[in-house]
Design an enzyme around this catalytic site. Structure first.
Site, PDB file in Angstrom:
ATOM      1  N   ASP A  96       0.818  -1.217   0.000  1.00 15.88           N
ATOM      2  CA  ASP A  96       0.000   0.000   0.000  1.00 15.88           C
ATOM      3  C   ASP A  96       0.851   1.266   0.000  1.00 15.88           C
ATOM      4  OD1 ASP A  96      -2.405  -1.194  -0.121  1.00 15.88           O
ATOM      5  OD2 ASP A  96      -3.088  -0.686   1.902  1.00 15.88           O
ATOM      6  N   HIS A 138      -3.741   9.283   7.111  1.00 16.24           N
ATOM      7  CA  HIS A 138      -3.560   7.972   7.754  1.00 16.24           C
ATOM      8  C   HIS A 138      -2.185   7.797   8.394  1.00 16.24           C
ATOM      9  CE1 HIS A 138      -7.336   6.590   6.188  1.00 16.24           C
ATOM     10  NE2 HIS A 138      -6.946   6.626   4.934  1.00 16.24           N
ATOM     11  N   GLY A 146      -2.090   3.434   4.540  1.00 15.02           N
ATOM     12  CA  GLY A 146      -3.082   3.911   3.570  1.00 15.02           C
ATOM     13  C   GLY A 146      -2.567   4.950   2.599  1.00 15.02           C
ATOM     14  N   ASP A 173     -13.143  12.844   3.603  1.00  8.84           N
ATOM     15  CA  ASP A 173     -12.654  11.695   2.829  1.00  8.84           C
ATOM     16  C   ASP A 173     -13.580  10.512   3.140  1.00  8.84           C
ATOM     17  OD1 ASP A 173     -10.753   9.264   2.457  1.00  8.84           O
ATOM     18  OD2 ASP A 173      -9.426  10.899   1.873  1.00  8.84           O
ATOM     19  N   HIS A 175     -12.629   7.617   3.851  1.00 14.11           N
ATOM     20  CA  HIS A 175     -11.965   6.824   4.892  1.00 14.11           C
ATOM     21  C   HIS A 175     -11.826   7.621   6.184  1.00 14.11           C
ATOM     22  CE1 HIS A 175     -10.438   5.146   1.010  1.00 14.11           C
ATOM     23  NE2 HIS A 175     -10.721   4.012   1.618  1.00 14.11           N
ATOM     24  N   ASP A 261     -12.453  10.857  -2.534  1.00 15.01           N
ATOM     25  CA  ASP A 261     -12.892   9.477  -2.737  1.00 15.01           C
ATOM     26  C   ASP A 261     -14.305   9.259  -2.189  1.00 15.01           C
ATOM     27  OD1 ASP A 261     -11.977   9.782  -0.172  1.00 15.01           O
ATOM     28  OD2 ASP A 261     -10.442   8.220  -0.287  1.00 15.01           O
ATOM     29  N   TYR A 300      -9.342   8.803  -6.347  1.00 18.60           N
ATOM     30  CA  TYR A 300      -8.643   7.846  -7.205  1.00 18.60           C
ATOM     31  C   TYR A 300      -9.223   7.774  -8.617  1.00 18.60           C
ATOM     32  CZ  TYR A 300      -7.015   7.187  -2.574  1.00 18.60           C
ATOM     33  OH  TYR A 300      -6.510   7.462  -1.331  1.00 18.60           O
TER      34      TYR A 300
END
Length: 405
Positions: A96, A138, A146, A173, A175, A261, A300
């Protein structure tokens, strides 16, 4: 505080688009270059102070991260990876978070922009500062996570705390903003508020009952959401939660992480926000007229990332942009419609009204237990980083590193 004619400072390093995580990797720093190119072709650069960030030094980064971890990032390259194999495991660098050419420079650009954004607010040079290369939420104290290596947001928050008693961090985000939350989980001077997908989804944290500990109890706010949330549902949660936080916590500066995202059609996302739905969060925060930093984050589907960050740059400059995209270097990415827009799709919204109302009620109940906006006793303020000082540090630390190697 007297603000100059241009109230927005915008950080951009023209090298940022040259870095590459790898051919199959979803994170593309090129999206920041695409966004900048659109910003310029909409002539927004004429309305802002355009600043090339002073790249963050090792000393800057170790204000949040361990010396050993930053030393590793500074020294590891694709050619020396074999030598650093045990360290890669230790610092969670691998699939990642790959080692790529220029990794350390990329981190220093991202972090330098966010530290610089905080300094613009601290000095009163700007009311709003933008660093689309930042938002890497992250990254942890001693490890990557991440796609994030250095937590530019935490560094910016620390810089803001020199001049501001209370700093608010908001994350849109898809996440959970786990790294930033972790850095400030035990303090009442930085409140973190994350709106994110929760339930069998990276990074797996961000439960509504995770609210901070010790002095920081109730200063971490988590808004767990389900798949397919649309503009209307998102706004119905975002506005009341943020309004209550602004009222109870009374931040003196705000950092807004604008990860894209959470948009419809993102390669890794599962929400259904349109460009205008996402941007309404920026518009709402701006309406409070509190000094504001906007940083990037996830995103992304690169053509949509560029569209949204450009549109939001327009909002921050009080400009409504033409829906027809101007000619730009990456026009082929925006076909077939060539419009400044990201539309929702027909994804099912799994967030019932009942679920959202119960979530809002629980969060507001937690906020009610904050007796007052915390303040800080008078104490010596840490030294500001001046450009010369940071350049001296950079030379000194690089000489030390060379000696170690």
């Amino acid at each position: 505080m007297g603000f100059g004619k241009k109230k927005v400072s915008y950080f951009y390093d023209e090298d940022v688009g040259n870095y590459h995580y790898g051919p199959q990797h979803p994170m593309k720093p090129h999206r920041v270059r695409m966004a900048h190119n659109l910003v310029v072709n909409y002539n927004l650069h004429e309305k802002m102070n355009i600043i090339t960030p002073v790249r963050a030094t090792i000393n800057d980064m170790t204000r949040c991260h361990t010396d050993e971890y930053i030393d590793f990032l500074h020294r590891v390259t694709p050619d020396t990876m074999e030598k650093f194999q045990p360290h890669q495991l230790k610092f969670n660098v691998g699939d990642d978070c790959p080692v790529f050419d220029g990794l350390y420079e990329f981190c220093s650009i991202s972090a330098g922009g966010s530290i610089g954004a905080a300094q613009e607010l601290n000095s009163g040079n700007a009311e709003i500062a933008i660093n689309w290369a930042g938002g890497l939420h992250h990254a942890k104290k001693r490890e990557a996570s991440g796609f994030c290596y250095v937590n530019d947001i935490a560094l910016a928050a620390l810089e803001l705390l020199k001049y501001h008693q209370r700093v608010l961090y908001i994350d849109i985000d898809v996440h959970h903003g786990d790294g930033v939350e972790e850095f400030f989980y035990t303090t009442d001077r930085v409140m973190t508020c994350s709106f994110h997908k929760f339930g069998e989804y990276f990074p797996g944290t961000g439960h509504i009952k995770d609210t901070g500990i010790g002095v920081g109890k109730n200063y971490a706010v988590n808004v767990p959401l389900r798949d397919g949330i649309n503009d209307e549902s998102y706004e119905s949660v975002f506005k009341p939660v943020v309004s209550h936080i602004m009222q109870w916590f009374r931040p003196e500066a705000v950092i807004l992480q604008c990860g894209t995202d959470s948009l419809a059609g993102d390669r890794l996302g599962c929400f259904n926000l349109s460009m205008r739905g996402h941007a309404s969060c920026v518009r709402f925060l701006k309406s409070f007229k509190v000094p504001l930093i906007c940083v990037g984050g996830g995103g992304y589907t690169v053509r949509n990332v560029a569209r949204v960050w450009t549109y939001e740059t327009g909002i921050l400059n009080d400009e409504e942009l033409d829906e027809n995209l101007p000619y730009n270097d990456y026009l082929q990415y925006y076909g077939p419609d060539y419009k400044l827009n990201v539309l929702p799709n027909n994804m099912e919204n799994h967030n019932s009204r009942q679920y959202l109302d119960a979530t809002i009620a629980e969060i507001i109940e937690n906020l009610r237990s904050l007796a007052f906006a915390p303040s800080v006793q008078m104490q010596p303020r840490p030294q500001d980083f001046t450009f010369e000082k940071r350049e001296e540090q950079k030379v000194a630390t690089e000489e030390t590193m060379d000696e170690r190697v």
